[in-house]
Design an enzyme around this catalytic site. Sequence first.
Site, PDB file in Angstrom:
ATOM      1  N   HIS A  57     -16.510  46.603  15.742  1.00  0.00           N
ATOM      2  CA  HIS A  57     -17.383  46.724  17.018  1.00  0.00           C
ATOM      3  C   HIS A  57     -16.903  48.534  16.799  1.00  0.00           C
ATOM      4  O   HIS A  57     -16.382  49.017  15.497  1.00  0.00           O
ATOM      5  CB  HIS A  57     -16.317  46.737  17.814  1.00  0.00           C
ATOM      6  CG  HIS A  57     -16.878  46.152  18.841  1.00  0.00           C
ATOM      7  ND1 HIS A  57     -18.327  45.930  19.470  1.00  0.00           N
ATOM      8  CD2 HIS A  57     -16.324  44.645  19.353  1.00  0.00           C
ATOM      9  CE1 HIS A  57     -18.967  43.892  20.135  1.00  0.00           C
ATOM     10  NE2 HIS A  57     -17.813  43.889  19.924  1.00  0.00           N
ATOM     11  N   CYS A 104     -20.842  41.144  16.256  1.00  0.00           N
ATOM     12  CA  CYS A 104     -20.373  40.725  17.446  1.00  0.00           C
ATOM     13  C   CYS A 104     -21.688  40.355  18.169  1.00  0.00           C
ATOM     14  O   CYS A 104     -22.164  39.466  18.114  1.00  0.00           O
ATOM     15  CB  CYS A 104     -19.672  41.729  18.088  1.00  0.00           C
ATOM     16  SG  CYS A 104     -18.199  40.198  19.361  1.00  0.00           S
TER      17      CYS A 104
HETATM   18  N1  GLN Z   1     -19.833  37.692  23.802  1.00  0.00           N
HETATM   19  C1  GLN Z   1     -19.317  37.744  22.373  1.00  0.00           C
HETATM   20  C2  GLN Z   1     -18.391  36.795  22.561  1.00  0.00           C
HETATM   21  O1  GLN Z   1     -16.946  37.157  23.409  1.00  0.00           O
HETATM   22  C3  GLN Z   1     -19.869  38.614  21.680  1.00  0.00           C
HETATM   23  C4  GLN Z   1     -18.067  39.456  22.442  1.00  0.00           C
HETATM   24  C5  GLN Z   1     -18.576  40.552  22.015  1.00  0.00           C
HETATM   25  O2  GLN Z   1     -19.953  41.562  21.497  1.00  0.00           O
HETATM   26  N2  GLN Z   1     -17.657  41.583  21.526  1.00  0.00           N
HETATM   27  O3  GLN Z   1     -17.820  36.155  21.597  1.00  0.00           O
END
Ligand code: GLN
Length: 243
Positions: free
Chosen positions: A193, A94
């Site tokens: 994740h 992510c």
């Molecule tokens: N902040 C980034 C987004 O919202 C990554 C989010 C995350 O790692 N869950 O796309």
Amino acid sequence: MELKICHLFPDILNLYGDRGNVVCMRRRLGWRGIDVSVSEVSIGTALKASDYDLFFIGGGQDFEQEVLLEDLKGGKTAEIKAAIEDGKTFLAICGGYQMLGAYYKTWDGQQCDFTGALDLYTVGHKDRMIGNYMFTCEELGGQTVVGFENHSGKTYLGSGIRPIGRVLAGYGNNGEDGMEGARYKNVFCTYSHGCLLPKNPILADHILKTALTRKYGSAELAPLDDAVETAAHSYMERRLTAK
Ligand code: GLN
């Protein structure tokens, strides 16, 4: 045999227990009698990428991603790029995935210029893409990978970068082109994740084997009893197929 793992920014990029993937890799190596060391490298510590075989980068919120920008410029970007071109193995999730691309423009207009190590970019949208999701992975013989995504960024791949999989349920890279994650050399990127590797032991071993093969020329991983992991995977696969 031994693998040296570098966990980048463990105190900053660690949403939904992403660090559990490092624990998983450590255990799966240890159970097979393969030595493993894990070094944590964060802001203010120099990265000497040639010291490591496998790099892990978790996800983070927009604010946390912005915090890293100065530190990346101070040498880490060059080290990361060189390691990728040298065929070192990366698993990036992510926010960590987005960080390997050229930039992330947040939904409220902040431009984060990232490493540019991979030819891809991310643009934030007001509507977040959240939920359990699933994709098929060609290099795993069409196996499904189940995961959880939560991102506002929509990622688009440039030429030379292929997706890690095709979305079966959920959004993946952008909710538009059916692609999920990114693959380049020995880099694995995904929006999935948390317990990605525990829930997908075949993917975990594929990544470990990639790193061991890069280091030793070839590597066979002894089978493990993955009954619990496979049950967790199958349960989520059934839930997402039924949707
Ligand atoms: N902040 C980034 C987004 O919202 C990554 C989010 C995350 O790692 N869950 O796309």
